[in-house]
Motif scaffolding. Structure first.
Motif, PDB file in Angstrom:
ATOM      1  N   ASP A 176     -15.411  -7.237   7.371  1.00 10.63           N
ATOM      2  CA  ASP A 176     -15.403  -7.986   6.101  1.00 10.63           C
ATOM      3  C   ASP A 176     -16.151  -7.163   5.046  1.00 10.63           C
ATOM      4  O   ASP A 176     -16.439  -5.979   5.271  1.00 10.63           O
ATOM      5  N   ALA A 177     -16.457  -7.790   3.945  1.00  8.51           N
ATOM      6  CA  ALA A 177     -17.044  -7.055   2.812  1.00  8.51           C
ATOM      7  C   ALA A 177     -18.426  -6.494   3.132  1.00  8.51           C
ATOM      8  O   ALA A 177     -18.987  -5.724   2.356  1.00  8.51           O
ATOM      9  N   THR A 179     -18.912  -4.683   5.839  1.00  5.91           N
ATOM     10  CA  THR A 179     -18.724  -3.519   6.721  1.00  5.91           C
ATOM     11  C   THR A 179     -18.793  -2.217   5.926  1.00  5.91           C
ATOM     12  O   THR A 179     -18.066  -2.040   4.952  1.00  5.91           O
ATOM     13  N   ARG A 180     -19.668  -1.326   6.357  1.00  2.00           N
ATOM     14  CA  ARG A 180     -19.805  -0.006   5.715  1.00  2.00           C
ATOM     15  C   ARG A 180     -18.930   1.027   6.405  1.00  2.00           C
ATOM     16  O   ARG A 180     -18.347   1.883   5.753  1.00  2.00           O
ATOM     17  N   LEU A 181     -18.862   0.938   7.771  1.00  2.00           N
ATOM     18  CA  LEU A 181     -18.227   2.022   8.526  1.00  2.00           C
ATOM     19  C   LEU A 181     -17.722   1.513   9.878  1.00  2.00           C
ATOM     20  O   LEU A 181     -18.360   0.671  10.508  1.00  2.00           O
ATOM     21  N   VAL A 182     -16.587   2.076  10.289  1.00  2.83           N
ATOM     22  CA  VAL A 182     -16.154   1.943  11.691  1.00  2.83           C
ATOM     23  C   VAL A 182     -16.275   3.344  12.286  1.00  2.83           C
ATOM     24  O   VAL A 182     -15.719   4.300  11.744  1.00  2.83           O
ATOM     25  N   GLY A 208     -12.737  -2.285   2.404  1.00  2.30           N
ATOM     26  CA  GLY A 208     -13.584  -1.344   1.654  1.00  2.30           C
ATOM     27  C   GLY A 208     -14.527  -0.529   2.522  1.00  2.30           C
ATOM     28  O   GLY A 208     -15.468   0.088   2.011  1.00  2.30           O
ATOM     29  N   ALA A 209     -14.283  -0.504   3.849  1.00  8.33           N
ATOM     30  CA  ALA A 209     -15.148   0.273   4.754  1.00  8.33           C
ATOM     31  C   ALA A 209     -14.534   1.647   4.995  1.00  8.33           C
ATOM     32  O   ALA A 209     -13.369   1.888   4.689  1.00  8.33           O
ATOM     33  N   GLU A 210     -15.346   2.558   5.570  1.00  7.33           N
ATOM     34  CA  GLU A 210     -14.870   3.897   5.901  1.00  7.33           C
ATOM     35  C   GLU A 210     -14.672   4.027   7.411  1.00  7.33           C
ATOM     36  O   GLU A 210     -15.218   3.235   8.187  1.00  7.33           O
TER      37      GLU A 210
END
Ligand SMILES: Cc1ncc(COP(=O)(O)O)c(C=O)c1O
Length: 427
Positions: A176-177, A179-182, A208-210
């Motif tokens: 979701d919003a 989340t910075r990174l997978v 919007g995550a990387e």
């Protein structure tokens, strides 16, 4: 009268045909593989052998131009040119558009740590502090991100299913919003399961995550394509891709530029320099470029006239290795092995020829010892994926048995392995 289609006259009667996989020539290209015979190398996930031109390139660098780059004299400029050419080669291998997105360094682990340290600096006060990690990853792509909990990162786990694979349906609800990174492996170094990276990128980018990809285990086996996968960062180890001990990182230019710099000196704050911490091992970069040239030569040999020989090589390797996988699965199932990950012959494109298994009739360490005596190099233990081992219900100390094949292994080697396996099974 002039020929209306003069070019057509120059064409051969039939277009060039893809050749059968030239396994004998491939084996002959790797001195250590033939020198090791009759030892069978099924431990390639831990490090692969190198073709002779790799040694020659390392050697030539050390003997002919072992100077620092960036000088105003010809020898130094040769080093600049070699490094620039190596970036172009690696970019082609990854299907990246910009060679300056390719960074050279020690190994994959140090690059993952470097990027995690930079990303960690962006977390304080950010609404995006979640990092998704997976249960199939090597600890290198877990520990570096877990360390960011001290900077406020919130870790979320993408769990493995019973079938030894990661499923996108399980990832979607984790994103979701916030989340910075997978951070995710392209393939498991313990089981060979392949991740649907384009699917991961789609889901990650939608919030919007990387996406940070560990392609260390995947890269020697099939086409790596940062454009098709649409990832943001990707890391590889040269010594698994038939090159010397070194690592390389690719990062989307905008992603690398947005990261805080590591360097407070006068070095340009642009990729690749901002990510390359000090002098890397130039001779091993020269060797890596030679390894990729070897692969391109193989592609040309198999598909004469191929527009992209590197891609042709990796496609041919993937197809050849699917045949090896089929044979290996037959051998393992005939001795009651519990094979983790993909076992369905119809789904072999979802696995690499890396087999993590246990045997009801032998402890991993004793079996691997016995196989070593019989002339087969395998590995037992946790494969630096201790969380995966726990998830599979296996003991950390014992772990599993791993047979990891690559394109210089032959069907004959598997048949010999199967014979010994069956003899041991019968007792
Ligand atoms: C999947 C995977 N990731 C990361 C690593 C660590 O790579 P390096 O030794 O280049 O740091 C390995 C090494 O075996 C690996 O298999």
């Amino acid at each position: 009268m002039p020929d209306a289609f003069p070019a057509a006259a120059a064409l051969p009667a039939t277009p060039p045909q893809a050749q059968a996989f030239p396994i004998d020539a491939v084996r002959a290209a790797f001195p250590a593989v033939t020198r090791a015979e009759p030892l069978v190398l099924f431990d390639n996930a831990a490090g692969a052998q190198v073709p002779k031109p790799v040694f020659e390139a390392v050697n030539a660098h050390l003997l002919e131009r072992n100077v620092q780059r960036g000088g105003r004299y010809a020898m130094s400029q040769e080093v600049d040119a070699m490094v620039a050419a190596a970036r172009v080669r690696v970019a082609a291998f990854l299907n990246a558009t910009d060679p300056d997105e390719v960074c050279f360094g020690m190994n994959a682990t140090s690059f993952i740590r470097l990027i995690s340290l930079a990303l960690g600096q962006t977390l304080a006060g950010s609404p995006r502090r979640r990092i998704v990690l997976t249960e199939i990853d090597h600890e290198a792509n877990i520990a570096a991100w877990l360390a960011l909990e001290a900077q406020g990162a919130e870790i979320v786990w993408w769990r493995l299913r019973e079938d030894g694979r990661l499923h996108l349906e399980d990832l979607a609800p984790l994103l979701d919003a916030r989340t910075r990174l997978v951070a995710c492996a392209a393939a498991s170094n313990a089981l060979g399961s392949v991740t649907d990276l384009a699917g991961v990128a789609r889901l990650a980018h939608a919030v919007g995550a990387e996406l940070f990809v560990d392609a260390v285990h995947y890269a020697p086996h099939a086409v790596v394509d940062v454009q098709a996968w649409d990832c943001d960062y990707l890391v590889c180890s040269g010594y698994k891709i038939f090159g010397p001990h070194m690592g390389f990182l690719w990062g989307r230019r905008a992603a690398l530029e947005a990261l805080p710099t590591f360097r407070e000196d006068f070095i340009p704050d642009t990729p690749p320099f901002k990510v390359e911490a000090g002098t890397f091992i130039y001779e091993n970069v020269a060797g890596m470029a030679a390894a990729l040239d070897y692969l391109a030569d193989l592609g040309t040999r198999i598909s004469p006239g191929a527009a992209d020989p590197l891609r042709a090589a990796m496609e041919a390797i993937a197809a050849y290795e699917r045949g090896l996988s089929m044979r290996m699965l037959d051998a393992l199932t005939s001795v009651e092995a519990r094979v983790f990950g993909v076992t369905d012959p119809g789904e072999l494109d979802a696995r690499l020829p890396t087999f993590g298994f246990t045997l009801p009739w032998a402890e991993p360490a004793r079996f691997v010892e016995a196989m070593a005596t019989a002339g087969f190099a395998l590995r037992d233990g946790h494969m630096y994926a201790p969380r995966l081992i726990a998830r599979l219900g296996l003991a950390f100390e014992a772990g599993l048995i791993r047979a990891s094949l690559c394109h210089y292994n032959s069907p004959d080697e598997i048949d010999r392995f199967a014979e010994v396996l069956r003899r041991m099974h019968r007792g």
